[in-house]
Design a protein around this motif. Structure first.
Motif, PDB file in Angstrom:
ATOM      1  N   MET A 184     -79.319 -21.105 109.615  1.00  0.00           N
ATOM      2  CA  MET A 184     -79.484 -20.480 108.301  1.00  0.00           C
ATOM      3  C   MET A 184     -79.845 -21.521 107.239  1.00  0.00           C
ATOM      4  O   MET A 184     -79.390 -22.662 107.282  1.00  0.00           O
ATOM      5  CB  MET A 184     -78.197 -19.774 107.870  1.00  0.00           C
ATOM      6  N   ARG A 185     -80.662 -21.089 106.299  1.00  0.00           N
ATOM      7  CA  ARG A 185     -80.905 -21.837 105.079  1.00  0.00           C
ATOM      8  C   ARG A 185     -80.584 -20.898 103.926  1.00  0.00           C
ATOM      9  O   ARG A 185     -81.250 -19.865 103.759  1.00  0.00           O
ATOM     10  CB  ARG A 185     -82.346 -22.315 104.985  1.00  0.00           C
ATOM     11  N   LEU A 186     -79.565 -21.219 103.169  1.00  0.00           N
ATOM     12  CA  LEU A 186     -79.093 -20.330 102.121  1.00  0.00           C
ATOM     13  C   LEU A 186     -79.605 -20.791 100.761  1.00  0.00           C
ATOM     14  O   LEU A 186     -79.523 -21.968 100.423  1.00  0.00           O
ATOM     15  CB  LEU A 186     -77.565 -20.271 102.112  1.00  0.00           C
ATOM     16  N   ALA A 187     -80.141 -19.834 100.002  1.00  0.00           N
ATOM     17  CA  ALA A 187     -80.658 -20.155  98.676  1.00  0.00           C
ATOM     18  C   ALA A 187     -79.997 -19.293  97.607  1.00  0.00           C
ATOM     19  O   ALA A 187     -80.511 -19.168  96.504  1.00  0.00           O
ATOM     20  CB  ALA A 187     -82.171 -19.956  98.644  1.00  0.00           C
ATOM     21  N   GLY A 188     -78.858 -18.692  97.957  1.00  0.00           N
ATOM     22  CA  GLY A 188     -78.145 -17.889  96.973  1.00  0.00           C
ATOM     23  C   GLY A 188     -77.503 -18.759  95.906  1.00  0.00           C
ATOM     24  O   GLY A 188     -77.289 -19.958  96.096  1.00  0.00           O
ATOM     25  N   SER A 189     -77.185 -18.147  94.783  1.00  0.00           N
ATOM     26  CA  SER A 189     -76.553 -18.873  93.686  1.00  0.00           C
ATOM     27  C   SER A 189     -75.105 -19.204  94.034  1.00  0.00           C
ATOM     28  O   SER A 189     -74.370 -18.363  94.547  1.00  0.00           O
ATOM     29  CB  SER A 189     -76.582 -18.029  92.416  1.00  0.00           C
ATOM     30  N   ASP A 190     -74.702 -20.436  93.755  1.00  0.00           N
ATOM     31  CA  ASP A 190     -73.301 -20.803  93.980  1.00  0.00           C
ATOM     32  C   ASP A 190     -72.476 -20.659  92.700  1.00  0.00           C
ATOM     33  O   ASP A 190     -71.314 -21.045  92.669  1.00  0.00           O
ATOM     34  CB  ASP A 190     -73.199 -22.229  94.531  1.00  0.00           C
ATOM     35  N   ARG A 191     -73.068 -20.070  91.676  1.00  0.00           N
ATOM     36  CA  ARG A 191     -72.358 -19.931  90.397  1.00  0.00           C
ATOM     37  C   ARG A 191     -71.070 -19.127  90.525  1.00  0.00           C
ATOM     38  O   ARG A 191     -70.056 -19.502  89.920  1.00  0.00           O
ATOM     39  CB  ARG A 191     -73.299 -19.295  89.360  1.00  0.00           C
ATOM     40  N   PRO A 192     -71.038 -18.015  91.273  1.00  0.00           N
ATOM     41  CA  PRO A 192     -69.774 -17.270  91.366  1.00  0.00           C
ATOM     42  C   PRO A 192     -68.730 -17.944  92.256  1.00  0.00           C
ATOM     43  O   PRO A 192     -67.587 -17.496  92.294  1.00  0.00           O
ATOM     44  CB  PRO A 192     -70.200 -15.927  91.987  1.00  0.00           C
ATOM     45  N   LEU A 193     -69.117 -18.997  93.005  1.00  0.00           N
ATOM     46  CA  LEU A 193     -68.233 -19.573  94.015  1.00  0.00           C
ATOM     47  C   LEU A 193     -67.310 -20.635  93.435  1.00  0.00           C
ATOM     48  O   LEU A 193     -67.625 -21.310  92.451  1.00  0.00           O
ATOM     49  CB  LEU A 193     -69.061 -20.193  95.146  1.00  0.00           C
ATOM     50  N   LEU A 194     -66.172 -20.805  94.094  1.00  0.00           N
ATOM     51  CA  LEU A 194     -65.240 -21.896  93.816  1.00  0.00           C
ATOM     52  C   LEU A 194     -64.991 -22.647  95.116  1.00  0.00           C
ATOM     53  O   LEU A 194     -65.074 -22.075  96.206  1.00  0.00           O
ATOM     54  CB  LEU A 194     -63.925 -21.344  93.264  1.00  0.00           C
ATOM     55  N   GLU A 195     -64.691 -23.925  94.997  1.00  0.00           N
ATOM     56  CA  GLU A 195     -64.409 -24.722  96.184  1.00  0.00           C
ATOM     57  C   GLU A 195     -63.138 -24.225  96.863  1.00  0.00           C
ATOM     58  O   GLU A 195     -62.158 -23.887  96.188  1.00  0.00           O
ATOM     59  CB  GLU A 195     -64.233 -26.200  95.806  1.00  0.00           C
ATOM     60  N   PRO A 196     -63.140 -24.140  98.192  1.00  0.00           N
ATOM     61  CA  PRO A 196     -61.927 -23.682  98.894  1.00  0.00           C
ATOM     62  C   PRO A 196     -60.742 -24.613  98.637  1.00  0.00           C
ATOM     63  O   PRO A 196     -60.906 -25.826  98.497  1.00  0.00           O
ATOM     64  CB  PRO A 196     -62.346 -23.733 100.372  1.00  0.00           C
ATOM     65  N   LEU A 201     -63.448 -16.766  95.008  1.00  0.00           N
ATOM     66  CA  LEU A 201     -64.529 -16.419  95.919  1.00  0.00           C
ATOM     67  C   LEU A 201     -65.131 -17.706  96.474  1.00  0.00           C
ATOM     68  O   LEU A 201     -65.570 -18.569  95.715  1.00  0.00           O
ATOM     69  CB  LEU A 201     -65.598 -15.614  95.185  1.00  0.00           C
ATOM     70  N   THR A 202     -65.157 -17.836  97.799  1.00  0.00           N
ATOM     71  CA  THR A 202     -65.665 -19.067  98.411  1.00  0.00           C
ATOM     72  C   THR A 202     -66.950 -18.858  99.197  1.00  0.00           C
ATOM     73  O   THR A 202     -67.701 -19.809  99.408  1.00  0.00           O
ATOM     74  CB  THR A 202     -64.600 -19.677  99.355  1.00  0.00           C
ATOM     75  N   HIS A 203     -67.229 -17.636  99.654  1.00  0.00           N
ATOM     76  CA  HIS A 203     -68.437 -17.311 100.409  1.00  0.00           C
ATOM     77  C   HIS A 203     -68.840 -15.879 100.072  1.00  0.00           C
ATOM     78  O   HIS A 203     -67.980 -15.037  99.817  1.00  0.00           O
ATOM     79  CB  HIS A 203     -68.208 -17.351 101.928  1.00  0.00           C
ATOM     80  N   TYR A 204     -70.136 -15.603 100.112  1.00  0.00           N
ATOM     81  CA  TYR A 204     -70.588 -14.217  99.991  1.00  0.00           C
ATOM     82  C   TYR A 204     -71.894 -14.035 100.743  1.00  0.00           C
ATOM     83  O   TYR A 204     -72.641 -14.982 100.988  1.00  0.00           O
ATOM     84  CB  TYR A 204     -70.767 -13.803  98.518  1.00  0.00           C
ATOM     85  N   SER A 205     -72.164 -12.782 101.105  1.00  0.00           N
ATOM     86  CA  SER A 205     -73.447 -12.382 101.672  1.00  0.00           C
ATOM     87  C   SER A 205     -73.738 -10.978 101.178  1.00  0.00           C
ATOM     88  O   SER A 205     -72.915 -10.074 101.335  1.00  0.00           O
ATOM     89  CB  SER A 205     -73.411 -12.397 103.203  1.00  0.00           C
ATOM     90  N   VAL A 206     -74.895 -10.806 100.541  1.00  0.00           N
ATOM     91  CA  VAL A 206     -75.324  -9.504 100.035  1.00  0.00           C
ATOM     92  C   VAL A 206     -76.338  -8.921 101.004  1.00  0.00           C
ATOM     93  O   VAL A 206     -77.368  -9.548 101.284  1.00  0.00           O
ATOM     94  CB  VAL A 206     -75.957  -9.644  98.636  1.00  0.00           C
ATOM     95  N   GLN A 207     -76.056  -7.741 101.513  1.00  0.00           N
ATOM     96  CA  GLN A 207     -77.000  -7.015 102.357  1.00  0.00           C
ATOM     97  C   GLN A 207     -77.511  -5.793 101.596  1.00  0.00           C
ATOM     98  O   GLN A 207     -77.105  -5.546 100.455  1.00  0.00           O
ATOM     99  CB  GLN A 207     -76.346  -6.625 103.672  1.00  0.00           C
ATOM    100  N   GLY A 208     -78.398  -5.035 102.209  1.00  0.00           N
ATOM    101  CA  GLY A 208     -79.031  -3.938 101.495  1.00  0.00           C
ATOM    102  C   GLY A 208     -78.063  -2.931 100.918  1.00  0.00           C
ATOM    103  O   GLY A 208     -78.241  -2.446  99.799  1.00  0.00           O
TER     104      GLY A 208
END
Length: 224
Positions: free
Chosen positions: A198-210, A93-100
């Protein structure tokens, strides 16, 4: 030795002519239950195309209408564990966006089968976790996940912008007034991929470098 009785000639039955060709109204595989998202068309039950490891994949997962808002701390605790566990399948997983009521993910996978394993893992963990949180039973994920295989720099650039700016897109659709820079606490991606708006403040813990060339370098060559 007694002779067997002579069999009479079988009478021909007047049967209607068979007509088994062409499309028929109502034919084909039916969707699983009612469409939970109103007029939005269901993701068709077709065999998904093959995926090469060099091509990232944009995946959208939608929830049932009765599922609680995903953009909360308690829901994110469930989602983050599910996304983190996807590593066990070999997907990245390299990117995510959670919506409602839905998720956007960009993943690097080895194959179509690898993507299927990853999404089964994510969907099952999300369903179990959210049902436990809501103290209910029943369906959580509304439909088959939608995929878009990203094969060109322009497609990758557009997908990155779409996913990481998705909150801004929905604010615009609702007619809300926007600041020059929108804060999103439920989205994340590589720092150099984040759009200026955009300014993103989500956790990068689930992410891996591409690892793919398209996500490391190629996206910069896509049309602006």
């Amino acid at each position: 030795m007694a002779r067997k009785p002579k069999m009479g000639t079988q009478a021909e039955l007047d049967l209607p002519e068979r007509n088994w060709g062409g499309a028929r109204k109502g034919a084909g595989r039916k969707p699983k239950g009612p469409r939970p998202l109103g007029d939005r068309p269901a993701v068709p039950h077709l065999r998904r195309g093959e995926i090469e490891r060099r091509h990232p994949v944009h995946v959208t997962v939608r929830m049932m209408p009765e599922v609680w808002n995903l953009r909360t701390h308690r829901a994110w605790n469930v989602l983050s564990r599910a996304l983190l566990a996807a590593r066990e399948t070999g997907a990245r997983l390299t990117h995510y966006s959670v919506q409602g009521n839905h998720l956007h993910l960009i993943l690097e996978v080895e194959s179509r089968q690898n993507l299927g394993r990853a999404m089964r893992s994510i969907s099952i963990r999300i369903a179990r976790g959210l049902n436990q949180l809501m103290r209910r039973q029943g369906r959580v994920v509304a439909d088959r996940y939608h995929t878009a295989v990203l094969r060109t720099p322009t497609q990758v650039r557009n997908a990155i912008r779409y996913v990481l700016s998705n909150t801004r897109k929905h604010l615009l659709e609702r007619g809300e007034e926007l600041e020059p820079v929108t804060m999103d606490r439920y989205a994340a991606g590589p720092a150099d991929h984040v759009p200026r708006t955009m300014r993103l403040a989500g956790s990068d813990r689930p992410l891996l470098e591409p690892r793919t060339w398209l996500l490391q370098v190629g996206w910069r060559r896509g049309a602006a």
